[in-house]
Scaffold this motif. Structure first.
Motif, short mmCIF file in Angstrom:
data_model
loop_
_atom_site.label_atom_id
_atom_site.label_comp_id
_atom_site.label_asym_id
_atom_site.label_seq_id
_atom_site.Cartn_x
_atom_site.Cartn_y
_atom_site.Cartn_z
N ASP A 75 29.61 61.00 62.26
CA ASP A 75 28.69 62.08 62.62
C ASP A 75 29.33 63.46 62.43
O ASP A 75 28.68 64.42 62.02
CB ASP A 75 28.24 61.92 64.07
N LYS A 76 30.65 63.57 62.75
CA LYS A 76 31.36 64.83 62.55
C LYS A 76 31.38 65.20 61.07
O LYS A 76 31.20 66.36 60.68
CB LYS A 76 32.78 64.73 63.09
N LEU A 77 31.62 64.16 60.23
CA LEU A 77 31.64 64.39 58.79
C LEU A 77 30.27 64.84 58.31
O LEU A 77 30.16 65.73 57.45
CB LEU A 77 32.08 63.10 58.08
N ALA A 78 29.22 64.26 58.88
CA ALA A 78 27.87 64.66 58.51
C ALA A 78 27.60 66.12 58.91
O ALA A 78 26.94 66.87 58.18
CB ALA A 78 26.85 63.73 59.17
N LYS A 79 28.15 66.51 60.07
CA LYS A 79 27.98 67.89 60.53
C LYS A 79 28.71 68.86 59.58
O LYS A 79 28.18 69.93 59.24
CB LYS A 79 28.53 68.03 61.94
N LYS A 136 32.22 66.42 47.21
CA LYS A 136 33.30 65.56 47.70
C LYS A 136 33.01 65.09 49.13
O LYS A 136 33.20 63.91 49.48
CB LYS A 136 34.62 66.32 47.66
N LEU A 137 32.55 66.03 49.98
CA LEU A 137 32.20 65.67 51.36
C LEU A 137 31.05 64.67 51.40
O LEU A 137 31.05 63.72 52.20
CB LEU A 137 31.82 66.93 52.15
N LYS A 138 30.09 64.88 50.53
CA LYS A 138 28.94 63.99 50.49
C LYS A 138 29.36 62.57 50.10
O LYS A 138 28.94 61.58 50.70
CB LYS A 138 27.91 64.51 49.50
N ALA A 139 30.24 62.47 49.08
CA ALA A 139 30.72 61.16 48.64
C ALA A 139 31.54 60.48 49.74
O ALA A 139 31.42 59.27 49.97
CB ALA A 139 31.56 61.32 47.37
N GLU A 140 32.36 61.29 50.43
CA GLU A 140 33.18 60.74 51.51
C GLU A 140 32.31 60.25 52.66
O GLU A 140 32.58 59.20 53.26
CB GLU A 140 34.16 61.80 52.01
N LEU A 141 31.26 61.01 52.97
CA LEU A 141 30.34 60.60 54.02
C LEU A 141 29.64 59.29 53.68
O LEU A 141 29.52 58.39 54.52
CB LEU A 141 29.31 61.71 54.26
N GLN A 142 29.20 59.17 52.46
CA GLN A 142 28.53 57.94 52.04
C GLN A 142 29.48 56.75 52.10
O GLN A 142 29.11 55.66 52.55
CB GLN A 142 27.98 58.10 50.62
N ASP A 143 30.72 56.98 51.65
CA ASP A 143 31.71 55.91 51.68
C ASP A 143 32.02 55.48 53.12
O ASP A 143 32.12 54.29 53.43
CB ASP A 143 32.99 56.37 50.97
N ARG A 144 32.18 56.49 54.02
CA ARG A 144 32.48 56.19 55.41
C ARG A 144 31.32 55.43 56.07
O ARG A 144 31.54 54.46 56.81
CB ARG A 144 32.75 57.50 56.15
N SER A 145 30.10 55.82 55.78
CA SER A 145 28.93 55.14 56.36
C SER A 145 28.86 53.70 55.88
O SER A 145 28.56 52.78 56.65
CB SER A 145 27.65 55.88 55.97
N GLN A 146 29.16 53.49 54.60
CA GLN A 146 29.14 52.14 54.05
C GLN A 146 30.20 51.26 54.72
O GLN A 146 29.95 50.10 55.05
CB GLN A 146 29.37 52.18 52.54
N ARG A 147 31.38 51.85 54.94
CA ARG A 147 32.46 51.08 55.56
C ARG A 147 32.12 50.72 57.02
O ARG A 147 32.46 49.64 57.50
CB ARG A 147 33.77 51.87 55.51
#
Length: 320
Positions: A75-79, A136-147
């Motif tokens: 959620d912090k990453l999404a913010k 980059k943030l968007k890709a990281e957020l997607q990866d984190r959500s998937q994990r």
């Protein structure tokens, strides 16, 4: 409540039929005793189920705490992503304003136009850099959500696998119920506990015929679950070993008993010996009070601890 009602009925019946024979009265008393025994048995079973439920609740809370932490990070990453996107939108708006202003200039204000163009170029570079950071943030957020989703699925699958393993063992060892053998699921593992009265004679590490049957049944389940790590622990009470020969003390005795169980499990060629570990715990991990004979009997035991391989789960937690 059921027993009290039946009891009152029996007494009333006896009072109303004072001429009932002694045999009928004796039969009624026997029925009442059987019902009391059944009631106590149900109460004991209810206590055992409550204890197991509490242990599962603790495990569930621990896993839920880990997931909550991961979700908070996500959620912090999404913010951060939302904040970066807002900054990008502001830069885009500024860029559009400068572009419009540049189009409205004329030859008489060339100097001002050049300044605006230079500022516009700087804005374009900043915009490109912010867009790159945003992607980059968007890709990281997607990866984190998937994990996180994968981790939730793995934890659920692990819990289901442990439950199935416990049920399989309980079914395979059903014939030894009431003979000092229990099967429990707790702390993410399955524990098969066998009291020495089922396995060994006093001071001995030779497994008796009845105990060997139980160990062989455990081996069949392990053969069907090759990915399970198995720790066999030998435990004693606090009475010092006073025998002679190959054994010096309770440490030696508990270790030899654990090793004896490993040897029986290894007789099943489908059990991977690399997954087996024998350990002697002597008297230092009691489950009951050594001050009573019943407590000592419970402490003299073998525990077979089955643990699913958590390499993939641990790696995913570290990656997140």
């Amino acid at each position: 409540m059921r027993i009290k009602t039946i009891s009152a009925g029996l007494i009333a019946l006896a009072m109303l039929t004072s001429c009932v024979s002694k045999k009928v009265y004796t039969d009624l008393e026997s029925k009442y005793a059987e019902l009391k025994k059944e009631n106590r048995s149900l109460a004991d079973e209810n206590g055992s189920l409550t204890k197991e439920k509490n242990e599962l609740d603790l495990k569930s809370k621990d896993l839920q705490a880990q997931l909550d932490k991961l979700k908070a990070e996500r959620d912090k990453l999404a913010k951060d992503y939302a904040s970066a996107k807002s900054g990008l939108d502001n830069l885009q708006s500024s860029y559009n304003s400068l572009e419009k202003s540049s189009g409205e200039t004329n030859a008489s204000i060339n100097k001002k136009n050049r300044e605006l163009l230079a500022e516009l170029e700087a804005k374009e570079k900043a915009l490109a850099a912010e867009q790159e950071r945003l992607d980059k943030l968007k890709a990281e957020l997607q990866d984190r959500s998937q994990r996180v989703d994968e981790l939730e699925g793995m934890i659920a699958a692990q819990e289901a696998g442990l439950k199935k393993l416990k049920e399989t063992l309980s079914k395979a060892l059903n014939g030894f119920e009431g003979k000092g053998l229990t099967v429990e699921q707790k702390n993410g593992k399955v524990y098969v506990s066998m009291e020495n009265k089922l396995l060994f004679g006093s001071g001995s590490w030779n497994v008796g015929s009845e105990g060997k049957k139980a160990v062989v049944e455990v081996g069949k389940v392990l053969a069907a679950n090759p990915d399970i790590s198995v720790l066999i622990e030998g435990h004693t009470d606090n009475v010092a070993y006073n025998g002679s020969g190959q054994i010096n003390d309770n440490w030696d005795l508990s270790t030899k008993r654990a090793t004896a169980i490993v040897h029986i499990l290894s007789e099943n060629k489908d059990v991977n010996p690399k997954s087996l570990t024998a350990a002697g715990r002597s008297e230092y991990a009691p489950v009951a009070d050594n001050e009573t004979s019943d407590g000592k009997a419970k402490n003299r035991r073998i525990e077979i601890i089955l643990t699913p391989k958590l390499d993939e789960l641990s790696k995913m937690l570290n990656d997140i």
